[in-house]
Design an enzyme around this catalytic site. Structure first.
Site, mmCIF file in Angstrom:
data_model
loop_
_atom_site.group_PDB
_atom_site.id
_atom_site.type_symbol
_atom_site.label_atom_id
_atom_site.label_comp_id
_atom_site.label_asym_id
_atom_site.label_seq_id
_atom_site.Cartn_x
_atom_site.Cartn_y
_atom_site.Cartn_z
ATOM 1 N N ARG A 331 0.793 -1.233 0.000
ATOM 2 C CA ARG A 331 0.000 0.000 0.000
ATOM 3 C C ARG A 331 0.822 1.278 0.000
ATOM 4 N NH1 ARG A 331 -4.715 -1.837 4.307
ATOM 5 N NH2 ARG A 331 -5.726 -3.228 2.836
ATOM 6 N N HIS A 402 -6.201 6.195 5.776
ATOM 7 C CA HIS A 402 -7.029 5.012 5.938
ATOM 8 C C HIS A 402 -6.854 4.368 7.297
ATOM 9 C CE1 HIS A 402 -8.626 1.088 5.220
ATOM 10 N NE2 HIS A 402 -7.458 0.512 5.186
ATOM 11 N N ARG A 436 0.909 -1.353 7.655
ATOM 12 C CA ARG A 436 0.093 -2.533 7.882
ATOM 13 C C ARG A 436 -0.208 -3.232 6.569
ATOM 14 N NH1 ARG A 436 -5.025 -3.687 7.410
ATOM 15 N NH2 ARG A 436 -5.829 -1.558 7.208
#
Lengths: 638, 246, 222
Positions: A331, A402, A436
């Site tokens: 990400r 996010h 993450r």
């Protein structure tokens, strides 16, 4: 001060088992004498409240929504990881552990991550027993898919609504305990203070969001499972009510805030359409399994319809930069790459803040029906919001804040530096390091709630006398008075700026200066602007209505007041961390081809900040990170 | 776009509510319905007037918090769409829009468009779960579950608990909500064990929470933002009969 | 207890008693249409029923019970349902339900009134004493004569036609409701039962009104 994470030593494979054995227990007959407060009813909080209630403790659970079922865990789409190795493709607890450590760019504690990987399997079993309708194959066995660039298929899912189904599972377990009388639920309550007596967490002060009443609750332990803080960016994929408030109130009472600069910007969100937008919508990362990201090579082409841009004039930048992972790069990398293209003035759509995610070649390869089967609901959602048909023209996507990897500092027992205060899920900092991986947030929330806190909280409770300090203590009264005083202050400024106007201003600064790429210069700019906005807030705020009613402006103002203090610590953390790692990218620290450059020599530690007051320099405490089972390496996805 | 809004204002459960009219002078078709209301509220706040209270949270159609009856239809009547996912391009310049709350005895009004849905909680608390303990359960693959059953359970489990079924029902019945949970758990082996007890307890809880009785209008399915099918009500009835004659 | 007090239990009672009544209405129509075959046919049918003796009374009691129970719970549920929605919104737009489903209690009460009139008209023989002519020695009357004479005036015909309109409404919602309530429907069958329901309601409507209408039109006569 050097912090001690109290991790078990010795072989990591048996660390959690040994720790469980060594942790003291609370006698079954004594459990009911202890009262535990649990703030937040998402995956972590809901699971914790249900499990602790079932063990026999008296639990009181709090949430700001009208039902425990609405916590924002519900919005997670993709799935939940577990090291079951059902597909026989080489997964193991060790591999999940390793992937999580590496994915977090070597900024998480080994022991915590090992425990997470170990209990991941129990989570799946637990959820199945609760009736969570995971996807299954025709033989009736659980189906897995690969997710977020993992090389094994370890992700369990329930259509595109895994978070919803897992949360409803936890919610059902919680509802069962409410019926059994072990858990008392307080909905539409916002925690506005942590009550600390002689350095120990003893309770909370809440505002009843319907009546405005300020209420005191005592407990022998307080659990915060209050989620993340990325609404500090104003526009994010979080729910409107998500805030740093509960965590920040704890920070103001002495709990350390760890690694606040580790924020995750998710690459596949629907771009902003205009100034009056209230939130950004995320679409599952699984979209990148078949979609190809591109922008026009030439700046002049950006205004053209995508179909009019010939193949040779398209820049498939992820495939170009990361040939082996391509569109499946993690990400942080995918987000930064999108930003780079837009900074290069080659973005598309309104404001040129967007890149294409193209399904044309996938549709040619597997057919439109297959694509519809795989992503139908996402394409539908995209069309609802943008009125564009992604089967016919490429989607436009742009990264959006996010998830927050940072959070309140906790030791291996999930207890903060304030004894009696436990922090679970996204609200703590523990397992994701600086980044993450997909499908790991749900895993952590449920791991903490179902399988960690029920054991570790006993170790603490066994050392305290139940009900020693209750809400008749002077500290509760003082806390309630302080809360009331702040509310009165917010209501009395009577300036000319609404909370959302000011929040938008803060968000703009945070996004521009403390967003995907940070520099000394931008951070210093932010550190100059944040106090200015804070002053503006305390001088020019306007909150209509009164305290004694359902007043959403007042709620927002209170949350913003905390964001305005917290944002400064976040920026300070980002400024102090002279390296790039995971979600934290400092433009000064990159390789020649623009990759993140870690500095393990000087920054291989957890930065835990002690808040000393608004505008006062916070104090940095460090917890050094030791890697005994994984070798520190450059995280490469080329 | 310029719109005229007739919004239900009510200061609490005991206040007598009324419709008040507001202008939304500058609405972008790309805005969501709630963002349009945000703008109206900002303008009200700037003038020092009380803002319109409405429940909302995730704004991506999954949390189930948003709850408005728009022009007489729960969630605005667009197929499989919550209010937060309703976009202003569905309206035309000059439109008059009526915005009202969920109205049912079981949903007392908190303020304006926000209602108290505790009744739905009571239904779940009565039995919307399997009574398994944390830990000590079998391996997830120990009991194969046919894909059809799993898919059926998932269809039912999509319910977001918003209460649109109640709001749209001429009888204010929560039968679709109740049936979604009953059906999901009844079809899975893990939930079957308690199926009889569950259906009795949950339907009884619905009655005690002042929800009306189902008389098969099927309005609920039409209003449900997740398209929950009334076949689950039939399933609930089946489960009820089984429990009755066992 | 469960059955007569719970929400679903009473709904099941409504469905079962309702379907008994629908079955009766269908059989009743079949018998009545024998009038089109001729005077002998319908009188023979009446004779046959008469000869069943006490069984007729058992049948009548069952029908009466079904009827009373159906009405009692129908009214009780409707009162509860109205109470569950004390105040409606200013704007209410239904998307799926229809006039028939929303007016069940009204059509039901109209049918109750009609049945009372119908019994007074042809069974208890109160309203039109002039239409009964004795036939045989069993205390029977000439049914053919009674029916034809009973529909010579426009008013009773109009009452019957209007009442059958309500029967149409009631059955068109009620019949498919039975399947849903007993859990005998799913997403595929429901649209079909809804159509069958309307079809049966239409057949009942046309079948029943054909008798008075054809008589008053002079097509069926003594």
């Amino acid at each position: 001060m050097i912090l001690d994470g109290k991790c078990p030593t010795g072989p990591i494979e048996t660390s959690w088992d040994r720790h469980r054995f060594e942790t003291k227990l609370v006698n079954p007959a004594n459990k009911r004498k202890f009262k535990i407060l649990c703030v937040g009813t998402g995956l972590a909080g809901g699971a914790a409240a249900a499990s602790l209630g079932e063990l026999g403790y008296q639990v009181e659970a709090f949430c700001y929504q009208d039902s425990a079922r609405r916590a924002h865990s519900i919005a997670a789409q993709g799935g939940i990881n577990a090291a079951k190795n059902y597909p026989n493709d080489g997964d193991s607890i060790y591999r999940l552990f390793y992937d999580t450590i590496k994915g977090g760019d070597f900024r998480a504690r080994e022991a915590d991550v090992w425990r997470l990987a170990q209990v991941s399997n129990n989570i799946i079993d637990q959820c199945v027993a609760q009736g969570v309708p995971f996807a299954r194959d025709y033989a009736g066995y659980l189906d897995n898919r690969s997710f977020g660039g993992a090389q094994v298929s370890r992700t369990f899912y329930a259509r595109g609504q895994t978070g919803q189904q897992l949360l409803l599972g936890a919610y059902s377990a919680l509802s069962r305990q409410v019926k059994a009388g072990t858990v008392k639920l307080y909905e539409r309550r916002e925690m506005l203070d942590l009550v600390v007596v002689d350095g120990v967490a003893r309770g909370i002060t809440c505002r009843n969001m319907v009546t405005g009443e300020i209420e005191s609750y005592w407990g022998d332990a307080v659990i915060l499972a209050t989620g993340g803080y990325v609404n500090v960016f104003y526009l994010s994929t979080n729910a409107m009510g998500c805030s740093v408030t509960a965590a920040w109130k704890a920070a103001k009472k002495g709990a350390y805030m760890a690694n606040p600069c580790y924020t995750q910007i998710h690459p596949t969100c629907i771009p902003q359409h205009g100034e009056h937008q209230s939130k950004l919508t995320l679409m599952s990362e699984s979209l990148r399994n078949d979609g190809r990201c591109w922008v026009p090579k030439k700046v002049d082409d950006c205004e053209k319809a995508p179909g009019d841009i010939p193949e040779e004039d398209r820049d498939y930048y992820l495939e170009r930069k990361y040939p082996s992972f391509g569109n499946l790069a993690p990400r942080d990398i995918a987000s930064r790459a999108a930003k780079e293209q837009c900074d290069d003035n080659r973005g598309v759509g309104p404001g040129k803040r967007g890149v294409y995610l193209d399904y044309q070649s996938a549709i040619e390869r597997v057919g439109e029906d297959t694509i519809r089967e795989r992503y139908g609901n996402l394409f539908e959602m995209y069309e609802k919001i943008t009125a564009e048909n992604a089967y016919q023209q490429p989607m436009r996507i742009y990264p959006a804040p996010h998830y927050s990897m940072g959070g309140l500092w906790v030791d291996y027992n999930c207890m903060s530096n304030v004894p009696g205060l436990f922090v679970l899920g996204e609200a703590n900092f523990s397992v994701h390091g600086a980044n993450r991986l997909g499908a790991s947030a749900l895993m952590q929330g449920l791991a903490d709630g179902y399988f960690v806190i029920p054991y570790t909280i006993a170790g603490y409770l066994a050392t305290v006398k139940p009900g020693e300090i209750k809400d008749d203590h002077a500290e509760f009264k003082k806390s309630a008075e302080d809360v009331k005083a702040q509310i009165d202050q917010l209501l009395s400024i009577d300036g000319n700026k609404t909370p959302s106007e000011l929040h938008r201003e803060l968000g703009k600064v945070m996004w521009e200066d403390v967003g995907m790429a940070r520099s000394k210069e931008s951070l210093e700019h932010a550190l100059q602007r944040i106090p200015e906005i804070r002053d503006d807030f305390w001088n020019n705020l306007k909150v209509v209505g009164s305290n004694e009613e359902y007043n959403q402006e007042l709620e927002n103002a209170g949350r913003l007041a905390d964001f305005l203090e917290f944002a400064e610590v976040l920026a300070k953390d980002a400024l102090h961390r002279e390296e790039s790692c995971g979600g934290h990218f400092r433009t000064e620290h990159q390789t020649e081809d623009g990759e993140a450059m870690r500095n393990d020599e000087d920054y291989c530690y957890v930065a835990a900040w002690e808040f000393k007051g608004a505008g006062v320099e916070p104090e940095l405490h460090k917890e050094p990170l030791k890697f005994e089972n994984v070798k520190l390496a450059v995280r490469s996805y080329k | 776009m310029k719109l005229k809004l007739h919004v239900w204002r009510q200061n609490g459960p005991n206040d007598k509510g009324r419709l008040e009219t507001y202008e939304a002078p500058d609405v972008s078709p790309d805005q969501s319905f709630l963002e349009m209301l945000d703008d109206v509220n900002q303008a009200l706040a700037k003038e020092g007037r009380d803002i319109i209270a409405f429940d909302h949270d995730c704004r991506e159609g999954i949390c189930g918090m948003c709850s408005q009856v728009i022009n007489g239809k729960a969630h605005g009547g667009q197929e499989r769409t919550t209010v937060c996912q309703l976009h202003m391009r569905e309206f035309n310049d000059g439109d008059e829009i009526y915005i009202e709350p969920w109205k049912a005895k079981a949903f007392p009004i908190i303020k304006d468009l926000a209602v108290d849905r505790t009744g739905l909680e009571k239904i779940i608390q009565a039995g919307g779960y399997t009574s398994c303990h944390t830990g000590g359960v079998a391996d997830g693959n120990a009991l194969p579950i046919g894909k059809e059953a799993a898919d059926y359970a998932m269809d039912a489990a999509e319910c977001i608990g918003c209460g649109a079924c109640v709001a749209s029902c001429p009888n204010s019945s929560a039968m679709l909500f109740t049936s979604a949970k009953v059906a999901q758990l009844a079809v899975l082996p893990q939930g079957k064990v308690e199926a009889h007890r569950r259906v009795m307890a949950m339907t009884e809880a619905a009655k005690e929470s002042d929800f009306g009785n189902c008389t098969n209008h099927y309005e609920c399915q039409a209003a449900c933002p997740k398209g929950i099918d009334v076949k689950f009500i039939a399933k609930l009835n089946r489960e009820y009969l089984k429990a009755l004659i066992k | 207890m469960q059955l007569t007090q719970s929400s679903v239990g009473r709904k099941i009672i409504m469905a079962v008693t309702g379907i008994v009544l629908v079955a009766f209405v269908c059989v009743h129509l079949l018998g009545n249409t024998s009038i089109f075959v001729g005077a002998d046919a319908i009188n023979a049918y009446a004779q046959k029923l008469h000869s069943l003796g006490p069984l007729v009374w058992v049948f009548r009691l069952v029908m009466l019970a079904a009827f009373v129970i159906h009405i009692f719970f129908g009214i009780q549920l409707t009162i509860e349902n109205k109470a569950a929605t004390p105040e409606a919104n200013v704007q209410v737009k239904r998307q799926k339900t229809g006039f028939a489903a929303e007016t069940m209690v009204i059509s039901g009460l109209v049918l109750l009134a009609f049945v009372i009139y119908h019994l007074l008209h042809f069974t208890v023989r109160v309203t039109n004493p002039e239409i009964y002519v004795p036939m045989g020695d069993q205390g029977m009357v000439d049914v053919y004569y009674m029916v034809v004479m009973g529909f010579q005036a426009v008013l009773p015909v109009a009452v019957y036609v209007v009442a059958m309109g309500f029967l149409f409404l009631h059955v068109s919602h009620g019949f498919q409701s039975f399947f849903q309530t007993l859990g005998l429907s799913n997403d595929k069958s429901l649209p079909i039962t809804m159509n069958i329901s309307k079809l049966i309601a239409v057949v009942l409507l046309l079948g029943y009104i054909s008798i008075p209408v054809l008589i008053v039109a002079g097509l069926v006569k003594i």
